[in-house]
Write an enzyme that holds these catalytic residues in place. Structure first.
Site, PDB file in Angstrom:
ATOM      1  N   LYS A  14     -20.640   4.185   7.035  1.00 25.81           N
ATOM      2  CA  LYS A  14     -20.877   2.902   6.356  1.00 25.81           C
ATOM      3  C   LYS A  14     -21.352   3.124   4.927  1.00 25.81           C
ATOM      4  O   LYS A  14     -20.957   2.433   4.007  1.00 25.81           O
ATOM      5  CB  LYS A  14     -21.923   2.122   7.160  1.00 25.81           C
ATOM      6  N   GLY A  49       5.750  -0.766   7.273  1.00 30.48           N
ATOM      7  CA  GLY A  49       6.119   0.341   8.152  1.00 30.48           C
ATOM      8  C   GLY A  49       6.787   1.447   7.373  1.00 30.48           C
ATOM      9  O   GLY A  49       6.713   1.502   6.144  1.00 30.48           O
ATOM     10  N   TRP A  60       0.897  -1.154   0.000  1.00 32.09           N
ATOM     11  CA  TRP A  60       0.000   0.000   0.000  1.00 32.09           C
ATOM     12  C   TRP A  60       0.932   1.199   0.000  1.00 32.09           C
ATOM     13  O   TRP A  60       1.600   1.472   0.994  1.00 32.09           O
ATOM     14  CB  TRP A  60      -0.856  -0.043   1.261  1.00 32.09           C
TER      15      TRP A  60
HETATM   16  C1  F6R Z   1     -15.104   1.725   8.956  1.00 33.85           C
HETATM   17  C2  F6R Z   1     -13.888   1.095   9.419  1.00 33.85           C
HETATM   18  C3  F6R Z   1     -12.841   1.962  10.003  1.00 33.85           C
HETATM   19  C4  F6R Z   1     -12.258   1.296  11.254  1.00 33.85           C
HETATM   20  C5  F6R Z   1     -11.059   2.110  11.750  1.00 33.85           C
HETATM   21  C6  F6R Z   1     -10.493   1.527  13.013  1.00 33.85           C
HETATM   22  O1  F6R Z   1     -15.999   0.798   8.461  1.00 33.85           O
HETATM   23  O2  F6R Z   1     -13.714  -0.089   9.313  1.00 33.85           O
HETATM   24  O3  F6R Z   1     -13.315   3.222  10.299  1.00 33.85           O
HETATM   25  O4  F6R Z   1     -13.255   1.194  12.211  1.00 33.85           O
HETATM   26  O5  F6R Z   1     -10.075   2.137  10.769  1.00 33.85           O
HETATM   27  O6  F6R Z   1     -10.017   0.249  12.832  1.00 33.85           O
HETATM   28  P1  F6R Z   1      -9.784  -0.725  14.039  1.00 33.85           P
HETATM   29  O7  F6R Z   1     -11.107  -1.000  14.655  1.00 33.85           O
HETATM   30  O8  F6R Z   1      -9.161  -1.932  13.408  1.00 33.85           O
HETATM   31  O9  F6R Z   1      -8.861  -0.016  14.993  1.00 33.85           O
END
Ligand code: F6R
Length: 597
Positions: free
Chosen positions: A479, A110, A83
């Protein structure tokens, strides 16, 4: 974001194993990929073999691995999904990267912060670079050290010269993998006559459930039948703990569903029931910790932040406690008042979000206590925490979070009720919510799909809620926008007249959350204000108000209405993406775990 997968062992199709592993990592988000394999020589006694490399821009598909690598006899290979951060999306910038000799290869997650300085000094020593990346500098740095040291020592020396949060996996023309890290995860999968390395335990599930989490500043030497871990600092051997990954291989398959997003939406009733029935002891223990804290902070990013926001309303409403809710990436700038009595509760699906990890590190330095409520066992945040609780949502593959979000709401609901000694009541409420979610999925799905066809024609949608439903509006907007690319904005009902109402014109769709709580009358008035300016009102709630032009019926569940209310929004997102011919599982520009700032 970037993904790493490596194999060493008895199979002679290592490149293919790595190719399959990379496919399992696709969901994390990437723009290019590559594999390097060590070619087996006919003479098994000869240890060295050529490194054969292949890199591509774009997505992995079955036909995109060159026949040379697919048919190559090889017992050692590593691969990477990239990425882009440093350097554009090009084949040259894709990993793996080779040193000048072509005998050492590296994949990396990283950011090497001091790469420009290192690149300059290596350039003066005659190293030639083929890419713009920070990664390539590191493979040349190891090559430089290896002129005077063993490869293992060279990896150690190079690692000490590098700043930033990184994970590196090297192979050379000999049968060994070297891995080191300072932050982002590396999981070593223990097979039978073979071993694996991956940035994500999900990718290991088809091969093994036994895993070792490589710690920061540790060096792993991995061969087909041995894993040796030493401290980079003391050089002492470390006895690794072997974990059992408790997810099933089927959980990462689509089964009867076309997309993971839909599959994960449909798994939610079961997840709610599991949390209602099996979390009593953990919640009681966590409540004890919360009661002792002075200053409680809920932090998360994206959907997890919305769950935190729900948490702050629930703490106030039910436990009559004030908690601070802060977007994790902003917590960095608000930490001066933390003390050793502060308690930071971090919510995260991946457990790898850098925006959470960084402030947690600083909070730890101040002696504050950390609670991790995460989905991925063994993840960085899980490892950092003083008290850990798993979300129990199973692997979440679709980029947009659905079931992990619901699990977070359910756990928060239990916590606040646990704090006032009413855990049992909230457990029954969760069982009721599970039944309502199931009903919505069975009975309202086609209405939601139909409304989505109408919404898909618009470029702007608004979502509106008050009180506990403010976060529902934010989560619904996120969403819908992230998978459909329709600009969707979530608003607090009270904010409407402070600006956003200027954007309402004839036909502008507006999703209004109207549960039967203290916000009901005010939110219905807001809906009327929008309607009188031409807006199209889609109501979500138990009562079919005349102001609603479209209505999705959701049973009144008290505070648990926030759980059922988000289901229509998740389905709107899914169907809007389909209607716009988009892949809901892999929205553009987004990564499943955000491991760089
Ligand atoms: C939205 C989504 C992101 C994650 C955010 C945090 O659908 O998936 O907004 O909620 O990147 O990710 P985590 O929960 O893995 O820390």
């Amino acid at each position: 974001m970037c993904g790493i997968f490596g194999y060493i062992g008895k199979r002679n199709d290592a490149a293919k194993v790595v190719f399959e592993g990379l496919k399992r990592l696709e969901y994390r988000g990437y723009d290019s990929w590559g594999i390097v394999a060590k070619q087996e020589t006919r003479n098994r006694k000869q240890e060295t073999g050529d490194l054969i490399i292949e890199k591509h821009v774009g997505k992995i598909s079955d036909s995109s691995l060159n026949s040379k690598l697919l048919t190559l006899s090889s017992r050692l290979a590593i691969g990477h999904t990239r990425w882009a951060t440093h350097g554009g999306v090009t084949v040259a910038n894709a990993h793996p990267h080779l040193d000048c000799s072509g005998k050492l290869a590296l994949v990396h997650n990283g950011i090497v912060e001091n790469y420009q300085k290192l690149r300059k000094s290596l350039g003066k020593k005659g190293h030639k670079f083929k890419s713009e990346t920070d990664t390539e500098v590191v493979v040349h740095l190891v090559e430089e050290y290896a002129k005077r040291q063993s490869l293992k020592e060279a990896v150690r020396s190079a690692f000490q010269d590098i700043t930033g949060l990184n994970a590196f996996v090297f192979i050379s023309d000999k049968d060994q993998i070297f891995a080191v890290k300072s932050a982002t995860p590396l999981v070593i999968g223990i097979g039978n006559g073979d071993n694996f390395i991956s940035s994500d335990p999900n990718a290991l599930l088809s091969y093994t459930k036994k895993a070792i989490l490589l710690g920061d500043s540790q060096l792993a030497e991995i061969s087909a039948d041995n894993v040796r871990i030493t401290s980079l600092v003391t050089r002492k051997k470390i006895k690794p703990k072997v974990l059992n990954i408790d997810w099933k291989a089927e959980e990462i398959e689509l089964g009867r569903f076309k997309h993971f997003m839909l599959k994960e939406i449909y798994e939610q009733p079961q997840i709610l029931r599991n949390i209602a029935q099996n979390y009593t002891q953990q919640i009681n223990q966590l409540c004890k910790i919360i009661r002792q804290a002075h200053g409680i902070f809920l932090i998360g990013a994206g959907s997890a932040f919305h769950a935190c926001l729900a948490g702050s309303y629930l703490f106030s409403k039910i436990a009559k406690e004030h908690v601070n809710t802060i977007v994790a990436s902003e917590f960095n700038y608000l930490e001066d008042f933390l003390t050793k009595d502060s308690l930071i509760i971090a919510l995260s699906q991946s457990g790898e979000t850098i925006d959470i990890i960084e402030p947690l590190k600083r909070a730890k330095e101040k002696g504050s206590k950390i609670v991790a409520i995460v989905n991925n066992q063994g993840s960085t945040i899980w490892q950092m925490a003083d008290y850990k609780m798993l979300l129990g949502a199973g692997p979440e593959i679709a980029v947009a979070s659905t079931k992990a979000y619901i699990a977070k709401l359910a756990i928060l609901l239990l916590i606040v009720n646990g704090l006032i000694g009413k855990l049992e009541n909230s457990q029954s409420l969760l069982m009721e919510a599970a039944a309502e979610v199931e009903r919505l999925l069975n009975e309202e799905n086609s209405t939601i799909e139909k409304i989505s066809r109408e919404l898909a024609k618009h470029e702007h949608i608004f979502t509106l809620g008050r009180g506990l439903s403010f976060q529902s509006a934010l989560e619904a907007a996120l969403k819908m926008k992230e998978v459909s690319y329709i600009h969707t904005e979530g608003l607090a009902g009270g904010e409407l007249k402070h600006g956003p109402i200027a954007l309402i014109s004839e036909g502008t769709p507006c999703v209004v959350f109207a549960p039967l709580d203290e916000t009901y009358e005010a939110i219905i008035s807001n809906a009327a204000e929008i309607k009188s300016r031409g807006g199209l009102i889609i109501g979500i709630g138990p009562i079919q108000e005349s102001v609603f032009e479209r209505w999705i019926k959701v049973k009144d569940l008290g505070v648990a209405s926030i759980i059922a209310n988000v289901i229509p929004a998740q389905l709107f997102g899914y169907y809007l993406a389909l209607e716009r011919k988009l892949d809901p599982d892999k929205p553009r520009n987004l990564a499943k775990s955000v491991t760089v700032k």
